[in-house]
Scaffold this motif. Structure first.
Motif, mmCIF file in Angstrom:
data_model
loop_
_atom_site.group_PDB
_atom_site.id
_atom_site.type_symbol
_atom_site.label_atom_id
_atom_site.label_comp_id
_atom_site.label_asym_id
_atom_site.label_seq_id
_atom_site.Cartn_x
_atom_site.Cartn_y
_atom_site.Cartn_z
ATOM 1 N N ARG A 194 52.403 72.219 82.047
ATOM 2 C CA ARG A 194 53.383 72.711 81.087
ATOM 3 C C ARG A 194 54.604 73.297 81.792
ATOM 4 O O ARG A 194 55.731 73.141 81.326
ATOM 5 N N GLU A 195 54.374 73.940 82.929
ATOM 6 C CA GLU A 195 55.485 74.530 83.672
ATOM 7 C C GLU A 195 56.349 73.453 84.316
ATOM 8 O O GLU A 195 57.582 73.537 84.295
ATOM 9 N N ALA A 196 55.710 72.424 84.879
ATOM 10 C CA ALA A 196 56.452 71.381 85.591
ATOM 11 C C ALA A 196 57.012 70.328 84.647
ATOM 12 O O ALA A 196 58.108 69.802 84.875
ATOM 13 N N LEU A 197 56.266 69.996 83.581
ATOM 14 C CA LEU A 197 56.646 68.884 82.707
ATOM 15 C C LEU A 197 56.584 69.303 81.238
ATOM 16 O O LEU A 197 55.799 68.761 80.450
ATOM 17 N N PRO A 198 57.405 70.247 80.834
ATOM 18 C CA PRO A 198 57.324 70.731 79.449
ATOM 19 C C PRO A 198 57.641 69.661 78.417
ATOM 20 O O PRO A 198 57.181 69.757 77.267
ATOM 21 N N ASP A 199 58.441 68.647 78.783
ATOM 22 C CA ASP A 199 58.795 67.580 77.840
ATOM 23 C C ASP A 199 57.857 66.390 77.916
ATOM 24 O O ASP A 199 57.979 65.455 77.123
ATOM 25 N N ASN A 200 56.942 66.407 78.880
ATOM 26 C CA ASN A 200 56.052 65.258 79.070
ATOM 27 C C ASN A 200 54.594 65.666 79.169
ATOM 28 O O ASN A 200 53.778 65.000 79.806
ATOM 29 N N SER A 201 54.265 66.776 78.525
ATOM 30 C CA SER A 201 52.876 67.201 78.376
ATOM 31 C C SER A 201 52.755 67.897 77.027
ATOM 32 O O SER A 201 53.708 68.535 76.566
ATOM 33 N N PRO A 202 51.622 67.784 76.352
ATOM 34 C CA PRO A 202 51.499 68.351 75.004
ATOM 35 C C PRO A 202 51.399 69.875 75.021
ATOM 36 O O PRO A 202 50.769 70.456 75.913
ATOM 37 N N GLU A 203 52.036 70.520 74.035
ATOM 38 C CA GLU A 203 51.847 71.951 73.861
ATOM 39 C C GLU A 203 50.376 72.206 73.546
ATOM 40 O O GLU A 203 49.728 71.418 72.858
ATOM 41 N N ALA A 204 49.854 73.322 74.053
ATOM 42 C CA ALA A 204 48.408 73.527 73.950
ATOM 43 C C ALA A 204 48.068 75.000 73.868
ATOM 44 O O ALA A 204 48.861 75.872 74.242
ATOM 45 N N ILE A 205 46.865 75.266 73.379
ATOM 46 C CA ILE A 205 46.278 76.598 73.427
ATOM 47 C C ILE A 205 44.933 76.491 74.121
ATOM 48 O O ILE A 205 44.414 75.386 74.345
ATOM 49 N N ALA A 206 44.364 77.638 74.462
ATOM 50 C CA ALA A 206 43.040 77.677 75.080
ATOM 51 C C ALA A 206 42.175 78.679 74.341
ATOM 52 O O ALA A 206 42.623 79.791 74.040
ATOM 53 N N PHE A 207 40.957 78.302 74.006
ATOM 54 C CA PHE A 207 39.955 79.246 73.530
ATOM 55 C C PHE A 207 39.187 79.760 74.742
ATOM 56 O O PHE A 207 38.757 78.986 75.599
ATOM 57 N N THR A 208 39.011 81.063 74.818
ATOM 58 C CA THR A 208 38.394 81.694 75.976
ATOM 59 C C THR A 208 36.873 81.646 75.897
ATOM 60 O O THR A 208 36.290 81.229 74.890
ATOM 61 N N PHE A 209 36.236 82.138 76.956
ATOM 62 C CA PHE A 209 34.779 82.225 76.967
ATOM 63 C C PHE A 209 34.273 83.263 75.960
ATOM 64 O O PHE A 209 33.076 83.279 75.656
ATOM 65 N N ASN A 210 35.162 84.109 75.453
ATOM 66 C CA ASN A 210 34.740 85.083 74.441
ATOM 67 C C ASN A 210 34.122 84.396 73.228
ATOM 68 O O ASN A 210 33.102 84.830 72.693
ATOM 69 N N LEU A 211 34.768 83.306 72.778
ATOM 70 C CA LEU A 211 34.253 82.583 71.614
ATOM 71 C C LEU A 211 32.889 81.997 71.919
ATOM 72 O O LEU A 211 31.954 82.088 71.098
ATOM 73 N N TRP A 212 32.743 81.386 73.075
ATOM 74 C CA TRP A 212 31.459 80.807 73.493
ATOM 75 C C TRP A 212 30.372 81.883 73.536
ATOM 76 O O TRP A 212 29.282 81.696 72.971
ATOM 77 N N ASN A 213 30.647 83.002 74.191
ATOM 78 C CA ASN A 213 29.629 84.039 74.359
ATOM 79 C C ASN A 213 29.235 84.668 73.030
ATOM 80 O O ASN A 213 28.049 84.909 72.769
ATOM 81 N N ASP A 214 30.218 84.926 72.167
ATOM 82 C CA ASP A 214 29.887 85.503 70.863
ATOM 83 C C ASP A 214 29.091 84.514 70.006
ATOM 84 O O ASP A 214 28.180 84.907 69.269
ATOM 85 N N PHE A 215 29.441 83.240 70.092
ATOM 86 C CA PHE A 215 28.696 82.217 69.357
ATOM 87 C C PHE A 215 27.258 82.126 69.867
ATOM 88 O O PHE A 215 26.306 82.034 69.082
ATOM 89 N N MET A 216 27.077 82.177 71.201
ATOM 90 C CA MET A 216 25.745 82.054 71.788
ATOM 91 C C MET A 216 24.893 83.294 71.544
ATOM 92 O O MET A 216 23.659 83.219 71.584
ATOM 93 N N ASP A 217 25.519 84.430 71.293
ATOM 94 C CA ASP A 217 24.775 85.680 71.117
ATOM 95 C C ASP A 217 24.411 85.975 69.659
ATOM 96 O O ASP A 217 23.848 87.022 69.361
ATOM 97 N N GLN A 218 24.729 85.056 68.756
ATOM 98 C CA GLN A 218 24.337 85.266 67.371
ATOM 99 C C GLN A 218 22.874 84.878 67.174
ATOM 100 O O GLN A 218 22.321 84.035 67.887
ATOM 101 N N THR A 219 22.255 85.505 66.209
ATOM 102 C CA THR A 219 20.822 85.317 65.983
ATOM 103 C C THR A 219 20.565 83.983 65.284
ATOM 104 O O THR A 219 21.226 83.633 64.304
#
Length: 628
Positions: free
Chosen positions: A247-272
């Motif tokens: 994104r830094e090098a090729l802002p016009d030639n790479s898709p805009e994106a977000i990232a989900f962190t490991f927080n979502l994974w850990n909270d999902f895995m820790d549910q009963t």
């Protein structure tokens, strides 16, 4: 799907009569992999006999290849096992094919379990995930075309051998891939054999344990007033952390994106779960007794149940709200791609290519107040394809058979690794004009790029066709402030007319897409150097596409691990017998021509080269004979 033989006959005659060539030229029919197994006439033999009776010569793409092909150089030990490509997964689960075996097969599927080496009798793409993992595993992977090589392999089936494949530039014209086998059954004493096998033990994976982030998601372009960087792998995994460089090098030639962190994974895995335990505890209990090598059949059954357990679980109301808030910048009626991003891939010594899975989802399918299909984003899908479903399927892929096996094989601490996500718009097949993989290398201040490209949406990383891709070589030489880029064609794509290129070619470098793509990759490499501090020599792997109404897009960057040149490697001597003679050619001398006509036959001991073993001669037998 396979063609009926009579349909092949009709098309063959149609094409043959339409092509203007010399009358002596022969037209061949090249069956696809599926077509070569067509069983309507009962057997493949009967199929070939039918074509022979209709005067239709059957050939394959090997007619255009130059000898054996080394997809990865290296050496290995093991027993040669032939398994049909359709049966590899079952053979691995049943124990018929072991991790210590060298796989011999008729074709390469999109994914293979870990084996000691790979020999295929059908060509594949050099940048497939199988080829990339062969590099990481440091195992030889070849396409055997030469009849002598195939015969040698088949004669050694079920025998213990040392298999070595080497690309030798001295033989680049006639035989670029040198293949050798050594029979090693009973060749060494037990201690020496154990030491030789120990050389193939995997190194521990150098990874960064996951850590808790400040939230469930980040925008790749806007994290702590800057782009997400490789150092953020502990929060968002390797794929997402590296994406900030694009994104830094090729802002016009790479898709805009977000990232989900490991927080979502850990909270999902820790549910009963339904049993009263958390998902994490249930999974740990199921897998706690496995060591490597496991009982594969039982393990694969357990992993299948674990994947179902994850896919059947639900996000809490709070997690659903957080997910939709993070995705609020995306069009609800457009497919979004959720890509796996673990902290155990794209590391300094392990890529993890192809171990995990990515899926697409549609926000509108989760917000349309019904659970009936078709999908709003893709009416061709009979069922809804929501984003919650897609995320859970990516989470479940953390326990893909090969992914978990590799963690088990390398003794990874399961409590330190998990699944984050890289998220951007999907690239529908109908919008893809081309896709490919680039291997970008820097050495001695200059750059080389190997571009492997297929037209349309035909995958290079997970090939489902035997059609060979286009291969282009790029050399970039730095002269002061000037860059000189040279592009050459190494192989045309079989899915295009001979002589046609996948990307646009122009005498004007500013319009030539191979020059444009090369410059883009060079810019991304500079971002890699800045972020990593590695500037002297390295190899990067890029994935790119050409998209309708957008053009060239780069969607992945990662470093390919290289061997440490400072490592001390144990050396072994294997006897293969040698006959030496004095050279009788033009640059010899009168003694060799007339007085020194000697043949010297030598055999050696099979030993490990150590100071102690070299106190005595390693020559087992020596015989001199003269000739006139």
């Amino acid at each position: 799907d396979p063609y009926h033989p009579q349909m092949v006959e009709m098309i063959y005659e149609l094409v043959k009569n339409a092509v203007q060539v010399d009358a002596a030229a022969t037209a061949y029919y090249f069956p696809s992999y599926e077509d070569s197994n067509f069983e309507d006439p009962n057997t493949l033999c009967a199929l070939q006999q039918y074509y022979g009776n209709q005067n239709i010569p059957v050939g394959n793409v090997s007619r255009w290849l130059n000898g054996n092909t080394c997809y990865n150089d290296g050496w290995t030990l093991g027993t040669l096992r032939y398994i049909d490509s359709d049966n590899i997964e079952d053979a691995y689960a049943s124990g018929e094919l072991l991790p210590t075996d060298i796989l011999v097969t008729d074709a390469i599927p999109a994914e293979l379990p870990y084996v000691a080496g790979i020999i295929t009798f059908a060509p594949t793409t050099p940048n497939s995930h199988v080829a990339i993992l062969a590099q990481v595993y440091q195992i030889p992977f070849i396409y055997a075309q030469y009849t002598d090589t195939v015969t040698d392999v088949m004669a050694r089936l079920d025998q213990e051998v040392l298999f070595k494949a080497t690309t030798d530039s001295w033989f680049s014209i006639s035989n670029p891939c040198q293949v050798r086998f050594y029979d090693i059954a009973n060749a060494f004493d037990t201690a020496t054999e154990d030491a030789l096998y120990a050389l193939k033990d995997p190194d521990p994976v150098a990874y960064t344990p996951m850590e808790e982030a400040s939230g469930y998601s980040f925008v790749i372009d806007d994290y702590n007033d800057g782009y997400i960087q490789p150092g953020d792998v502990k929060y968002v995994g390797g794929k997402a952390a590296n994406f900030g460089m694009l994104r830094e090098a090729l802002p016009d030639n790479s898709p805009e994106a977000i990232a989900f962190t490991f927080n979502l994974w850990n909270d999902f895995m820790d549910q009963t779960s339904e049993g009263g335990e958390t998902l994490r505890a249930t999974i740990n209990s199921t897998l706690s007794n496995y060591t490597y090598p496991p009982n594969f059949e039982t393990l694969f059954e357990d992993l299948d149940e674990i994947r179902d357990l994850i896919k059947d679980a639900s996000f809490t109301a709070g997690q659903q709200t957080a997910i939709m808030t993070a995705l609020s910048g995306f069009d609800t009626n457009r497919k979004i791609r959720f890509r796996s991003s673990t902290n155990l891939e794209d590391t300094t010594n392990f890529t993890g290519a192809g171990l995990y899975s990515s899926y697409s989802g549609c926000i509108a399918d989760d917000t349309d107040e019904d659970e009936e299909g078709p999908s709003i984003c893709d009416p061709n899908k009979d069922k809804e394809r929501g984003v919650y479903r897609a995320i859970k399927k990516v989470f479940a892929s953390f326990y893909n058979d090969n992914a978990y096996l590799e963690r088990l094989r390398r003794d990874v601490n399961e409590d330190e690794v998990g699944m984050a996500l890289l998220v951007h718009y999907s690239f529908p097949d109908e919008t893809e004009l081309a896709n490919g993989v680039a291997t970008f290398s820097k050495a001695y201040g200059n750059y080389t790029i190997d571009l492997v490209t297929q037209p349309g949406a035909v995958s290079v990383t997970n090939p489902e066709t035997a059609a060979l891709p286009e291969e282009m070589g790029v050399s970039i030489y730095v002269a002061g402030d000037n860059l000189n880029i040279y592009v050459s064609t190494d192989q045309f794509a079989e899915l295009l007319p001979i002589g046609a290129h996948v990307l646009d070619v122009s005498e004007d470098d500013a319009l030539d897409e191979y020059h444009i793509l090369s410059n883009m990759l060079l810019e991304a490499s500079q971002a890699f150097e800045t972020a990593s501090g590695i500037t002297n020599s390295y190899t990067l792997d890029f994935e790119y596409k050409k998209i309708t109404d957008w053009g060239l897009v780069v969607k992945q960057i990662r470093q390919i691990p290289t061997t440490n040149s400072n490592d001390t490697i144990s050396t072994f001597l294997l006897d293969e017998g040698q006959s030496l003679c004095l050279f009788q050619g033009e640059y010899s001398d009168v003694y060799a021509h007339h007085r020194g006509k000697i043949i010297w036959d030598l055999t050696t001991e099979n030993i490990q080269i150590t100071a102690e073993n070299l106190l005595e001669s390693f020559i087992a037998s020596s015989n001199l004979q003269t000739y006139s």
